[in-house]
Write a protein that holds these residues in place. Structure first.
Motif, PDB file in Angstrom:
ATOM      1  N   LEU A 202       0.828  -1.213   0.000  1.00 12.73           N
ATOM      2  CA  LEU A 202       0.000   0.000   0.000  1.00 12.73           C
ATOM      3  C   LEU A 202       0.855   1.253   0.000  1.00 12.73           C
ATOM      4  N   ILE A 203       1.833   1.291   0.898  1.00 15.47           N
ATOM      5  CA  ILE A 203       2.660   2.493   1.011  1.00 15.47           C
ATOM      6  C   ILE A 203       3.502   2.690  -0.246  1.00 15.47           C
ATOM      7  N   ARG A 204       4.033   1.570  -0.765  1.00 15.54           N
ATOM      8  CA  ARG A 204       4.871   1.710  -1.954  1.00 15.54           C
ATOM      9  C   ARG A 204       4.056   2.114  -3.167  1.00 15.54           C
ATOM     10  N   GLY A 205       2.745   1.852  -3.086  1.00 18.29           N
ATOM     11  CA  GLY A 205       1.888   2.135  -4.224  1.00 18.29           C
ATOM     12  C   GLY A 205       1.535   3.606  -4.372  1.00 18.29           C
ATOM     13  N   VAL A 206       1.850   4.431  -3.390  1.00 14.05           N
ATOM     14  CA  VAL A 206       1.511   5.848  -3.495  1.00 14.05           C
ATOM     15  C   VAL A 206       2.765   6.693  -3.336  1.00 14.05           C
ATOM     16  N   PRO A 207       2.766   7.889  -3.983  1.00 17.28           N
ATOM     17  CA  PRO A 207       3.918   8.766  -3.810  1.00 17.28           C
ATOM     18  C   PRO A 207       3.912   9.430  -2.425  1.00 17.28           C
ATOM     19  N   LEU A 208       5.103   9.816  -1.979  1.00 19.37           N
ATOM     20  CA  LEU A 208       5.215  10.447  -0.658  1.00 19.37           C
ATOM     21  C   LEU A 208       4.328  11.681  -0.553  1.00 19.37           C
ATOM     22  N   ILE A 209       4.254  12.423  -1.668  1.00 17.56           N
ATOM     23  CA  ILE A 209       3.436  13.652  -1.655  1.00 17.56           C
ATOM     24  C   ILE A 209       2.013  13.349  -1.236  1.00 17.56           C
ATOM     25  N   SER A 210       1.455  12.248  -1.739  1.00 14.32           N
ATOM     26  CA  SER A 210       0.060  11.994  -1.382  1.00 14.32           C
ATOM     27  C   SER A 210      -0.060  11.514   0.062  1.00 14.32           C
ATOM     28  N   VAL A 211       0.986  10.821   0.546  1.00 12.70           N
ATOM     29  CA  VAL A 211       0.972  10.459   1.970  1.00 12.70           C
ATOM     30  C   VAL A 211       0.961  11.728   2.814  1.00 12.70           C
ATOM     31  N   LEU A 212       1.802  12.697   2.422  1.00 13.72           N
ATOM     32  CA  LEU A 212       1.874  13.939   3.188  1.00 13.72           C
ATOM     33  C   LEU A 212       0.553  14.705   3.113  1.00 13.72           C
ATOM     34  N   PHE A 213      -0.060  14.735   1.910  1.00 18.03           N
ATOM     35  CA  PHE A 213      -1.356  15.393   1.759  1.00 18.03           C
ATOM     36  C   PHE A 213      -2.388  14.773   2.687  1.00 18.03           C
ATOM     37  N   MET A 214      -2.415  13.426   2.678  1.00 17.92           N
ATOM     38  CA  MET A 214      -3.383  12.746   3.525  1.00 17.92           C
ATOM     39  C   MET A 214      -3.129  13.067   4.988  1.00 17.92           C
TER      40      MET A 214
END
Lengths: 368, 247
Positions: A202-214
């Protein structure tokens, strides 16, 4: 056929001319026409570029924060004056100007602690306690609101202290999580295995930017009314979880390289699962992936620059803010970027040199 | 046999669904007995001895080791592993630890022995295998024969009642086989129960109380070395002996 007696041949030194300078040049730079050609082309490029760059960056450069001189030198020499002028904004961001000794002391302390942690004689249990103390002092100094220090909200923290804080904490916290996840992916218990795999994928499937946005915009929407978690903490958690997923895969690579015989031998000696992991598997697995681990650390360090999109002004964000806000100095943004590039480089290069030293240490047991 | 230390009773094991690797194994090993297990590769001899310390699980039958019935229970497995030492074909020394640390690891962490005492006992074992002067080197700095002797010393540090040897000389240069066999022969004279998978027929003749010949997961023949080598009972064992002694 008669038996001949054994005639030992005395050892002779290697031919020496291979070590002289002309011989070295011939072998390495002008060995054949392809090598010679590329040596000449690359040499010419360097001869063309290096003097120009030195001229621009040193000889014709303006060092004083003198706007007129800078404008006059535009296109000819670099304007390092922009760094002199905006230095404290770049390094400390929006932290209150009069209180900037606090981040200075806090960061110096943290850097000292990082350097100390890298030296072998200090790898003792109390180092962990010292880390807790140093982090506590860091937070007290930065946040204040006690001991006569004024309160400084975390959204005003910025610049280099923020970069170092984010990188250090996310590395420190990601590492144990990554260990647990890497071991979990190889667990015999399907529930643990599935959970760890799911997390990594899951984590590898999204860019860091979107993790930070979330972390910074979506997460608060799901929190109960009245309960808020500081944005800095949310971003830290996001970065940690992100880094841990990558690090876990690196460590898992090391785990897979340990021969099964090692685990069997340890098991026949009566060691428990955790003893085997701690004493036999992890020391060897981690030693094997030191270069990749440091690679991940360097990535994490540089990824901290992404937090500026959620309104935290780390070193990169602080530079943007410092220069974009001032139309006079805006044309000299490039020099500002070169300056912080140098800071990033110093940190990343130190990490890479340190990794080489660690590799040497762990390779001692390889013998020969 | 009145009081066997190892007792297989109709033991069966499969790898996956189709590979029946151990078939109705009945085998008793007496206390202090020295057994050599031989047979062609794939005959199940390694699997057989790996069941004795639960590196492999059997699926049917009973296996009793020193009065404890083997079961899927951590306590049982731990208890058995403290009594059974094992030496592997590939030595399996821990490359990141010195020779001495390899030996003291288990006494310190499993038996909670004080470090000093563990080191003294380890040095005694290293002297026993005649390699004490290498105590502070790392395994990969030693020759294969030296590594295997360290591995034997490491297994002895737990003062096991039973020693298992899984082809201990198969990965060694011919010149080094002898130094390992010498140590094993010496050990055999000291009353420890030994189960050895090996093709070293000289060793079998010199020390074994009996030879077990396996083929296709079965025990084909068990007899004393003299009879086994001179008057093998089955055609299968005659063939095998002809192959390994033939050159």
């Amino acid at each position: 056929m008669s038996a001949t007696s054994f005639q030992p041949i005395a050892a002779r030194p290697a031919p020496t001319d291979s070590r002289s300078l002309p011989a070295w040049l011939r072998r390495n730079l002008f060995g054949d026409w392809k090598t010679a050609g590329s040596t000449i082309v690359l040499g010419a490029l360097l001869l063309w570029f290096v003097p120009q760059f030195l001229n621009w960056s040193l000889l014709q450069a303006v060092w004083a924060p003198d706007l007129k001189a800078c404008r006059a030198a535009e296109g000819v020499g670099a304007c390092w004056g922009v760094v002199a002028e905006k230095f404290r904004l770049i390094i400390f961001g929006r932290y209150p100007f009069g209180e900037q000794w606090r981040p200075l002391v806090a960061t110096a302390l943290m850097l000292a602690m990082l350097v100390a942690s890298c030296t072998r004689p200090l790898w003792k249990p109390w180092l962990a306690v010292l880390w807790v103390v140093v982090l506590a002092v860091f937070f007290v100094l930065m946040y204040g609101n006690t001991l006569g220090l004024t309160k400084v909200e975390t959204d005003r923290w910025g610049g280099l202290p923020l970069t170092i804080l984010l990188a250090t904490l996310s590395i420190l916290m990601a590492f144990p999580i990554a260990l647990a996840v890497a071991l979990g992916r190889r667990s015999d218990l399907p529930a643990i295995r599935v959970f760890c795999t799911l997390y990594v994928e899951l984590i590898r499937g999204v860019p860091l930017i979107s993790v930070l946005f979330m972390a910074s915009f979506m997460f608060p929407l799901f929190m109960p009314q009245g309960l808020t978690i500081d944005v800095l903490i949310r971003v830290l958690v996001g970065m940690t979880l992100f880094a841990a997923a990558y690090l876990a895969e690196v460590i898992r690579g090391g785990l897979q390289a340990i021969p099964k015989g090692q685990i069997e031998a340890a098991a026949t000696l009566g060691l428990s699962y955790w003893q085997i992991q701690r004493k036999i598997v992890l020391p060897q697995a981690l030693a094997m992936v030191v270069p990749s681990i440091v690679n991940s650390f360097i990535s994490i360090f540089k990824d901290t620059s992404l937090v500026s999109i959620v309104s935290l002004y780390d070193l990169t964000g602080a530079l943007d803010m410092a220069i974009n806000a001032d139309a006079n100095w805006k044309p000299f943004k490039l020099q500002g970027y070169l300056f912080i590039a140098l800071i990033y480089f110093i940190f990343c290069f130190s990490m890479s040199r340190y990794s080489q030293w660690v590799e040497k240490q762990v390779n001692k047991s390889k013998g020969r | 046999m009145s009081d066997p230390i190892i007792s297989f009773d109709k033991v069966n094991k499969w790898y996956g669904n189709n590979f029946h690797v151990l078939r109705d194994i009945d085998l008793q090993v007496g206390r202090g007995e020295r057994i050599v297990v031989c047979g062609p590769s794939g005959s199940g001899k390694s699997t057989l001895i790996r069941c004795i310390n639960r590196l492999e699980e059997h699926q049917q039958g009973r296996l009793i080791v020193d009065g404890v019935e083997m079961a899927d229970d951590v306590k049982v497995v731990d208890a058995v592993r403290k009594k059974v030492g094992m030496v592997f074909q590939q030595f399996n020394l821990f490359p990141h630890l010195t020779v001495l640390e390899n030996l003291t690891l288990s006494p310190i962490w499993v038996n909670k022995m004080p470090k000093k005492e563990a080191q003294e006992k380890a040095m005694q074992q290293l002297e026993r295998v005649r390699i004490a002067e290498q105590a502070h080197k790392y395994p990969l700095q030693l020759s294969g024969g030296q590594q295997q002797r360290v591995a034997i010393a490491r297994a002895l540090c737990l003062t096991p009642k039973i020693m298992l040897f899984d082809e201990p000389t198969s990965a060694l240069d011919p010149e080094m086989i002898k130094e390992v066999l010498d140590v094993m022969i010496e050990l055999a004279g000291q009353g420890i129960t030994m189960v050895c998978v090996t093709h070293e027929m000289g060793f079998a003749k010199a020390v074994a109380d009996s030879v077990v010949f396996m083929d296709e997961g079965q025990i084909v023949e068990r007899s004393n070395p003299h009879d086994f080598f001179n008057t093998p009972q089955t055609e299968r064992s005659r063939d095998f002996l002809a192959k390994i002694l033939g050159h």
